[in-house]
Design a protein around this motif. Sequence first.
Motif, PDB file in Angstrom:
ATOM      1  N   PHE A  34      -1.392   1.262  -1.043  1.00  0.00           N
ATOM      2  CA  PHE A  34      -0.214   0.671  -1.660  1.00  0.00           C
ATOM      3  C   PHE A  34      -0.121   1.115  -3.114  1.00  0.00           C
ATOM      4  O   PHE A  34      -1.135   1.411  -3.750  1.00  0.00           O
ATOM      5  N   TYR A  36       1.342  -0.779  -6.524  1.00  0.00           N
ATOM      6  CA  TYR A  36       1.882  -1.973  -7.157  1.00  0.00           C
ATOM      7  C   TYR A  36       2.230  -1.605  -8.594  1.00  0.00           C
ATOM      8  O   TYR A  36       1.660  -0.685  -9.167  1.00  0.00           O
ATOM      9  N   GLN A  38       2.526  -3.463 -12.470  1.00  0.00           N
ATOM     10  CA  GLN A  38       2.161  -4.671 -13.208  1.00  0.00           C
ATOM     11  C   GLN A  38       2.718  -4.560 -14.621  1.00  0.00           C
ATOM     12  O   GLN A  38       2.380  -3.629 -15.364  1.00  0.00           O
ATOM     13  N   PRO A  44       0.734  -8.496 -10.353  1.00  0.00           N
ATOM     14  CA  PRO A  44       1.103  -7.248  -9.681  1.00  0.00           C
ATOM     15  C   PRO A  44       2.248  -7.502  -8.697  1.00  0.00           C
ATOM     16  O   PRO A  44       2.279  -8.533  -8.021  1.00  0.00           O
ATOM     17  N   LEU A  46       4.371  -5.651  -5.506  1.00  0.00           N
ATOM     18  CA  LEU A  46       4.340  -4.539  -4.562  1.00  0.00           C
ATOM     19  C   LEU A  46       5.517  -3.602  -4.810  1.00  0.00           C
ATOM     20  O   LEU A  46       6.665  -4.017  -4.814  1.00  0.00           O
ATOM     21  N   SER A  49       4.356   0.492   0.150  1.00  0.00           N
ATOM     22  CA  SER A  49       3.210   0.883   0.959  1.00  0.00           C
ATOM     23  C   SER A  49       3.232   2.404   1.083  1.00  0.00           C
ATOM     24  O   SER A  49       4.273   3.026   0.892  1.00  0.00           O
ATOM     25  N   LEU A  87      -0.512   0.435 -10.253  1.00  0.00           N
ATOM     26  CA  LEU A  87      -1.814   0.170  -9.655  1.00  0.00           C
ATOM     27  C   LEU A  87      -1.891   0.749  -8.258  1.00  0.00           C
ATOM     28  O   LEU A  87      -1.032   0.484  -7.423  1.00  0.00           O
ATOM     29  N   PHE A  99      -8.456  -2.392  -6.133  1.00  0.00           N
ATOM     30  CA  PHE A  99      -7.448  -1.944  -7.081  1.00  0.00           C
ATOM     31  C   PHE A  99      -8.035  -0.879  -7.996  1.00  0.00           C
ATOM     32  O   PHE A  99      -9.197  -0.980  -8.422  1.00  0.00           O
TER      33      PHE A  99
ATOM     34  N   VAL B  43      -7.734  -5.466 -11.647  1.00  0.00           N
ATOM     35  CA  VAL B  43      -7.688  -6.590 -10.730  1.00  0.00           C
ATOM     36  C   VAL B  43      -8.874  -6.479  -9.769  1.00  0.00           C
ATOM     37  O   VAL B  43      -9.105  -5.420  -9.188  1.00  0.00           O
ATOM     38  N   GLU B 102       0.827  -6.313   3.462  1.00  0.00           N
ATOM     39  CA  GLU B 102       1.531  -6.372   2.178  1.00  0.00           C
ATOM     40  C   GLU B 102       1.335  -7.748   1.567  1.00  0.00           C
ATOM     41  O   GLU B 102       1.708  -8.752   2.168  1.00  0.00           O
ATOM     42  N   PHE B 105       1.916 -11.653  -4.752  1.00  0.00           N
ATOM     43  CA  PHE B 105       1.097 -12.340  -5.734  1.00  0.00           C
ATOM     44  C   PHE B 105       1.846 -13.484  -6.405  1.00  0.00           C
ATOM     45  O   PHE B 105       3.057 -13.398  -6.665  1.00  0.00           O
TER      46      PHE B 105
END
Lengths: 109, 114
Positions: A34, A36, A38, A44, A46, A49, A87, A99, B43, B102, B105
């Motif tokens: 994935f 992400y 931030q 974070p 998404l 994918s 990320l 991560f 993270v 998926e 957060f």
Amino acid sequence: RKEVEQDPGPFNVPEGATVAFNCTYSNSASQSFFWYRQDCRKEPKLLMSVYSSGNEDGRFTAQLNRASQYISLLIRDSKLSDSATYLCVVNPPGNQFYFGTGTSLTVIP
Amino acid sequence: EPEVTQTPSHQVTQMGQEVILRCVPISNHLYFYWYRQILGQKVEFLVSFYNNEISEKSEIFDDQFSVERPDGSNFTLKIRSTKLEDSAMYFCATEGEPAMNEQFFGPGTRLTVL
């Protein structure tokens, strides 16, 4: 060896530029990947994918190279709002997610 | 759009005290996670939770940590005796469709241990 490695940057690019980030992973049996983003002091979120066949979502394209164990993210026509830390996240067999340290992008007007 | 919520947003505690961080998952999500992020660092995965039990945990998740879903909605992380190095942002994440993996957060709880 780290599970996931990313170039931390920073990448400073002008608006409209194309920028690419790479990420390598150590566990060849990893199953899911994935990207992400931030923003500073936020959670974070998404972005997308990454599928074996590669996938595109608007200006964003993700690629997976299992043989070389890396994934990439390409951002075309960068916008100011793309400034963030990106990320890379890898899911090896099981239910842990690793991560990367993130790649910082600043898009400059 | 459904979202994960976390409370409190900021918790300040004295070293050695117990803290409980709370998360309300997206309804109908079945997989739950806790992560932490020390300021300026990456993270880090702590624990995953499914079907009322821990499915995986990292080396960070030692005996000082525990998780539970006491009432079928809240998902909590307890740190029994906080240390200075527990100061971090703690994120809860939830996942619905297992095939997709998926995770979504929450906004995080900033824990400061004095």
